[in-house]
Design an enzyme around this catalytic site. Structure first.
Site, PDB file in Angstrom:
ATOM      1  N   ASP A  52      -6.267  -6.170   5.180  1.00  0.00           N
ATOM      2  CA  ASP A  52      -5.696  -4.829   5.046  1.00  0.00           C
ATOM      3  C   ASP A  52      -5.716  -4.119   6.392  1.00  0.00           C
ATOM      4  O   ASP A  52      -6.789  -3.879   6.955  1.00  0.00           O
ATOM      5  CB  ASP A  52      -6.536  -4.052   4.006  1.00  0.00           C
ATOM      6  CG  ASP A  52      -5.991  -2.662   3.723  1.00  0.00           C
ATOM      7  OD1 ASP A  52      -4.904  -2.326   4.219  1.00  0.00           O
ATOM      8  OD2 ASP A  52      -6.671  -1.921   2.991  1.00  0.00           O
ATOM      9  N   SER A 112       0.846  -1.197   0.000  1.00  0.00           N
ATOM     10  CA  SER A 112       0.000   0.000   0.000  1.00  0.00           C
ATOM     11  C   SER A 112       0.879   1.243   0.000  1.00  0.00           C
ATOM     12  O   SER A 112       1.686   1.443   0.917  1.00  0.00           O
ATOM     13  CB  SER A 112      -0.891   0.011   1.250  1.00  0.00           C
ATOM     14  OG  SER A 112      -1.333   1.331   1.499  1.00  0.00           O
ATOM     15  N   HIS A 167      -8.425   1.040  -3.784  1.00  0.00           N
ATOM     16  CA  HIS A 167      -9.285   0.832  -2.610  1.00  0.00           C
ATOM     17  C   HIS A 167     -10.044   2.132  -2.354  1.00  0.00           C
ATOM     18  O   HIS A 167      -9.468   3.104  -1.845  1.00  0.00           O
ATOM     19  CB  HIS A 167      -8.402   0.432  -1.418  1.00  0.00           C
ATOM     20  CG  HIS A 167      -9.157   0.163  -0.163  1.00  0.00           C
ATOM     21  ND1 HIS A 167      -8.535  -0.067   1.042  1.00  0.00           N
ATOM     22  CD2 HIS A 167     -10.495   0.074   0.097  1.00  0.00           C
ATOM     23  CE1 HIS A 167      -9.442  -0.281   1.977  1.00  0.00           C
ATOM     24  NE2 HIS A 167     -10.643  -0.181   1.426  1.00  0.00           N
ATOM     25  N   MET A 191     -11.178  -5.806   6.255  1.00  0.00           N
ATOM     26  CA  MET A 191     -10.365  -4.785   6.926  1.00  0.00           C
ATOM     27  C   MET A 191      -9.985  -5.296   8.315  1.00  0.00           C
ATOM     28  O   MET A 191     -10.846  -5.715   9.086  1.00  0.00           O
ATOM     29  CB  MET A 191     -11.144  -3.473   7.074  1.00  0.00           C
ATOM     30  CG  MET A 191     -11.442  -2.737   5.772  1.00  0.00           C
ATOM     31  SD  MET A 191      -9.989  -2.300   4.799  1.00  0.00           S
ATOM     32  CE  MET A 191      -9.055  -1.277   5.944  1.00  0.00           C
ATOM     33  N   ASP A 237      -4.770   3.575  -1.818  1.00  0.00           N
ATOM     34  CA  ASP A 237      -5.822   3.916  -0.864  1.00  0.00           C
ATOM     35  C   ASP A 237      -6.382   5.302  -1.148  1.00  0.00           C
ATOM     36  O   ASP A 237      -5.690   6.312  -0.961  1.00  0.00           O
ATOM     37  CB  ASP A 237      -5.256   3.881   0.564  1.00  0.00           C
ATOM     38  CG  ASP A 237      -5.027   2.460   1.040  1.00  0.00           C
ATOM     39  OD1 ASP A 237      -5.988   1.671   1.014  1.00  0.00           O
ATOM     40  OD2 ASP A 237      -3.887   2.144   1.431  1.00  0.00           O
ATOM     41  N   HIS A 261      -1.390  -1.418  -4.133  1.00  0.00           N
ATOM     42  CA  HIS A 261      -2.655  -1.062  -3.481  1.00  0.00           C
ATOM     43  C   HIS A 261      -2.697   0.458  -3.274  1.00  0.00           C
ATOM     44  O   HIS A 261      -1.812   1.022  -2.619  1.00  0.00           O
ATOM     45  CB  HIS A 261      -2.715  -1.812  -2.142  1.00  0.00           C
ATOM     46  CG  HIS A 261      -3.956  -1.644  -1.351  1.00  0.00           C
ATOM     47  ND1 HIS A 261      -5.063  -2.470  -1.482  1.00  0.00           N
ATOM     48  CD2 HIS A 261      -4.282  -0.753  -0.377  1.00  0.00           C
ATOM     49  CE1 HIS A 261      -6.003  -2.103  -0.628  1.00  0.00           C
ATOM     50  NE2 HIS A 261      -5.558  -1.052   0.061  1.00  0.00           N
ATOM     51  N   MET A 281     -12.190   4.317  -0.444  1.00  0.00           N
ATOM     52  CA  MET A 281     -12.803   4.627   0.855  1.00  0.00           C
ATOM     53  C   MET A 281     -13.446   5.998   0.719  1.00  0.00           C
ATOM     54  O   MET A 281     -13.009   6.993   1.316  1.00  0.00           O
ATOM     55  CB  MET A 281     -11.722   4.603   1.954  1.00  0.00           C
ATOM     56  CG  MET A 281     -11.246   3.206   2.283  1.00  0.00           C
ATOM     57  SD  MET A 281      -9.682   3.191   3.183  1.00  0.00           S
ATOM     58  CE  MET A 281      -8.537   3.330   1.820  1.00  0.00           C
ATOM     59  N   MET A 321      -9.059   8.154  -0.184  1.00  0.00           N
ATOM     60  CA  MET A 321      -9.890   8.588   0.950  1.00  0.00           C
ATOM     61  C   MET A 321     -10.393  10.007   0.692  1.00  0.00           C
ATOM     62  O   MET A 321      -9.636  10.836   0.186  1.00  0.00           O
ATOM     63  CB  MET A 321      -9.067   8.588   2.235  1.00  0.00           C
ATOM     64  CG  MET A 321      -8.401   7.261   2.528  1.00  0.00           C
ATOM     65  SD  MET A 321      -7.385   7.396   4.020  1.00  0.00           S
ATOM     66  CE  MET A 321      -6.654   5.760   4.057  1.00  0.00           C
TER      67      MET A 321
END
Ligand code: DX5
Ligand code: ZN
Length: 226
Positions: A178, A11, A69, A140, A38, A36, A71, A40
């Site tokens: 994760d 990540s 991913h 998660m 992330d 990966h 979020m 957000m």
């Protein structure tokens, strides 16, 4: 326990962004299965991270699949943008998505791999009806939003439950974990059935470098598997 090949998904949340390309290159050389990313939005989770421009930049420097991913609230609004930037797969959360089946079908229609993510307090049972439509599940093992958090050990029985559901409903579906994954916790997650390990700080924040850190993670898992 998962007896197949264990894949690492570094990540980039923990990377020093001034050297993003270099570190991702090291992860690729060391045998990472995917990168990966992330994303957000400061709304779905209490933190802001990165958007499609990072994916676009990464696309220029690595051949590895870019796993995104999301979020974020309303992931549907951003699928086209990330696809154009070069995302190969999407992880979308069950939480807060009233139309998860539609989101999953949209991702498939874009020709991308799709996974559903569930937070620590969300039961495995919510996956039952969507499992047949996805390529992977993400359990998660911390509450989403930040790197460097502690692995939540009470997620382990749930990982076992998801593993059993996958064997029954969708054999071959990836089971990814994760959050808080390091050489100490990774063996527990693999023993419970995970086959893809996301790790940020345990790969990119180790003083002996990315390659040594990835070797250490895999060695810990292999030792446990005997
Ligand atoms: C947390 C993110 C994770 C995070 C993991 O919300 O989804 O991917 O980067 O970081 P570590 O491995 O440091 O817990
Ligand atoms: Zn993540």
């Amino acid at each position: 326990m998962n007896k197949g090949v264990i894949k690492l998904a570094p990540s980039i949340l923990s990377v020093d962004f001034a050297h993003l390309g270099k570190h991702v290159g090291e992860a690729e050389e060391a045998g990472a299965d995917r990168i990966h990313v992330d994303v957000m939005d400061g709304h779905f989770v209490p933190n802001i991270s990165m958007g499609a421009p990072i994916v676009q930049s990464l696309r220029q420097v690595t051949r590895l699949p870019l796993e995104t991913h999301l979020m974020i609230s309303d992931p549907d609004f951003f699928l086209d943008e990330f696809t154009e930037a070069g995302s190969d797969s999407f992880l979308v959360h069950w939480e807060g998505n009233n139309n998860l089946h539609r989101t999953v079908q949209r991702i498939k229609a874009l020709g991308k791999r799709v996974g559903v993510a569930i937070n620590p307090a969300t039961p495995a049972a919510v996956l039952e009806e969507i499992l047949q439509d996805v390529d992977q599940v993400l359990v998660m093992t911390v509450n989403p939003g930040f790197g460097h958090q502690h692995f939540i050990h009470t997620t382990l029985p749930k990982i076992r439950r998801v593993h059993r559901m996958i064997e029954e409903i969708k054999p071959g579906c990836d089971l990814e974990v994760d959050g808080g994954i390091d050489a100490t916790t990774a063996p527990f997650a693999v023993d419970a059935g995970a086959n893809v390990l996301v790790a940020g700080s345990a790969i990119f924040n180790e003083s002996d470098g990315v390659v040594a850190a990835m070797k250490r993670l895999l060695a810990a898992v292999e030792q446990m598997m005997g």
